[in-house]
Design an enzyme around this catalytic site. Structure first.
Site, PDB file in Angstrom:
ATOM      1  N   LYS A 185     152.299 -17.357  27.361  1.00  0.00           N
ATOM      2  CA  LYS A 185     151.223 -16.391  27.118  1.00  0.00           C
ATOM      3  C   LYS A 185     149.887 -17.112  27.126  1.00  0.00           C
ATOM      4  O   LYS A 185     149.708 -18.090  26.384  1.00  0.00           O
ATOM      5  CB  LYS A 185     151.428 -15.720  25.754  1.00  0.00           C
ATOM      6  CG  LYS A 185     150.302 -14.780  25.336  1.00  0.00           C
ATOM      7  CD  LYS A 185     150.653 -14.067  24.041  1.00  0.00           C
ATOM      8  CE  LYS A 185     149.640 -13.011  23.667  1.00  0.00           C
ATOM      9  NZ  LYS A 185     148.441 -13.560  23.030  1.00  0.00           N
ATOM     10  N   HIS A 193     143.878 -13.852  25.224  1.00  0.00           N
ATOM     11  CA  HIS A 193     144.043 -13.696  23.774  1.00  0.00           C
ATOM     12  C   HIS A 193     143.093 -12.610  23.240  1.00  0.00           C
ATOM     13  O   HIS A 193     142.563 -12.713  22.141  1.00  0.00           O
ATOM     14  CB  HIS A 193     143.767 -15.036  23.087  1.00  0.00           C
ATOM     15  CG  HIS A 193     144.604 -15.346  21.882  1.00  0.00           C
ATOM     16  ND1 HIS A 193     145.499 -16.381  21.843  1.00  0.00           N
ATOM     17  CD2 HIS A 193     144.660 -14.772  20.653  1.00  0.00           C
ATOM     18  CE1 HIS A 193     146.058 -16.437  20.646  1.00  0.00           C
ATOM     19  NE2 HIS A 193     145.574 -15.462  19.900  1.00  0.00           N
TER      20      HIS A 193
END
Ligand SMILES: Cc1cc2nc3c(=O)[nH]c(=O)nc-3n(C[C@H](O)[C@H](O)[C@H](O)COP(=O)(O)O)c2cc1C
Length: 341
Positions: free
Chosen positions: A214, A238
């Site tokens: 991620k 993020h």
């Protein structure tokens, strides 16, 4: 679409907690860029495609989801609602999708698992590999179906709202329940600027769970991820909470998807707020999207029911958007449906 829930969430939360959930890093340029980039997208719909009822189902790592919309990992759900991650898990299960549990969850994974829906676990690889391995064992035993390693955080982003509010610690009674070691003490989550690809190789060596990365934005990193045996990528900045000045997630997606060339599922998060945003993401190469803040608005406004409502609104809007662009399935969202980005 989420204006009422968002307003209700804001009313219910202490201002410092609202700022924690809502804010980004620095001047919040990247945070704004995420939604701004979706605002700029113009779709080019097809007509007379006889789609009939749409079929939104999507399979990822053997799990069938009702729609290609997952819940992004976000910290501290008990700060948003007393039922915390258990409520999020119930609402997500009701919506038929996957919850990615944050390493900074304020509820033990066993209690989250008891809510019944499929869940993945987000991990910051800790310099203490022994602790990390024990945590991986724990989430495996609790029924986790994939690990999402966040790699955009060698250090913490500069969260200026939190600095201004002096928001540094959870209130008494709340803790990162999955960071307890064998003595029961809660460890701080370490950001590790020393982490490299060998950390991913190490993780592959200790677990059979699929590993996703991620926070990948650069296509060269996507290529390296494939070479290192990663099973999926999440294109993300993020939610604008790490590098302020980073590219909007949806703008980074096409090059990453091209580098991956269909070898792995590619997911994206950051600024997804409408069904048309999901269509754009799918058309630009994503297999699914994740949503962060809207789920927190639902949670704060109405617990499990609020989470269910946010996901249902987004999925209903996606169904409508699919019909309106002339696609019957997520895979039917082809690149030609995006005219301007
Ligand atoms: C309050 C908050 C807490 C977050 N906590 C985490 C976390 O613990 N781990 C992580 O990998 N990402 C975390 N994220 C980032 C989200 O997973 C996701 O990338 C981002 O929220 C997506 O953007 P959106 O909020 O615009 O949908 C957090 C985001 C928010 C808003």
């Amino acid at each position: 679409m989420f204006a009422d829930l968002r307003a209700r969430a804001r009313e219910r939360l202490e201002p410092a907690h609202w700022d924690y959930f809502e804010g980004g890093a620095g001047d919040e340029r990247t945070m704004r860029a995420n939604t701004g980039a979706f605002d700029r997208v113009r779709l080019l719909p097809r007509v007379l495609r006889a789609t009939g009822p749409r079929d939104l189902r999507t399979t990822l790592f053997g799990t069938e989801l009702a729609a290609p919309v997952l819940v992004a990992p976000t910290a501290f759900h008990r700060l948003a609602h007393p039922d915390g991650e258990v409520a999020t898990a119930r609402g997500t299960a009701d919506a038929g999708t996957v919850l990615v549990v944050s390493m900074a969850a304020t509820t033990p994974v066993e209690a989250i698992a008891a809510a019944g829906g499929p869940w993945w676990f987000q991990l910051y690889l800790q310099p203490d590999r022994g602790f990390t391995a024990a945590l991986v064992r724990r989430v495996e035993a609790a029924g986790c179906r994939a690990l999402v390693v966040t790699v955009d955080s060698p250090v913490f982003g500069r969260r200026e709202r939190d600095q201004r509010n002096r928001f540094h610690d959870l209130p008494p009674g709340l803790a990162c329940e999955n960071m307890r070691d064998e003595t029961g003490a809660v460890r701080d989550i370490a950001m590790d600027a020393g982490l490299g690809w060998e950390g991913i190789a190490w993780l592959r060596g200790i677990t059979g769970l699929p590993i996703l990365l991620k926070g990948v934005l650069h296509p060269a990193d996507a290529e390296l991820a494939v070479e290192h045996g990663v099973r999926g990528l999440l294109v993300s900045n993020h939610g604008g909470r790490q590098l302020d000045g980073a590219i909007a997630a949806i703008d980074a997606l096409p090059a990453v998807a091209e580098a991956v060339g269909g070898r792995l599922p590619v997911l994206v998060d950051g600024g997804v707020r409408r069904g048309a945003d999901v269509v754009a993401a799918l058309a630009l190469g994503a297999d699914a999207v994740l949503v962060g803040r809207p789920v927190l608005w639902g949670l704060a406004a109405g617990g499990a029911e609020g989470v269910r409502q946010v996901l249902a609104l987004l999925v209903d809007d996606l169904d409508r958007a699919l019909a309106l662009v002339g696609a019957r399935t997520p895979a039917g969202c082809t690149p030609d449906l995006v005219a301007v980005r």
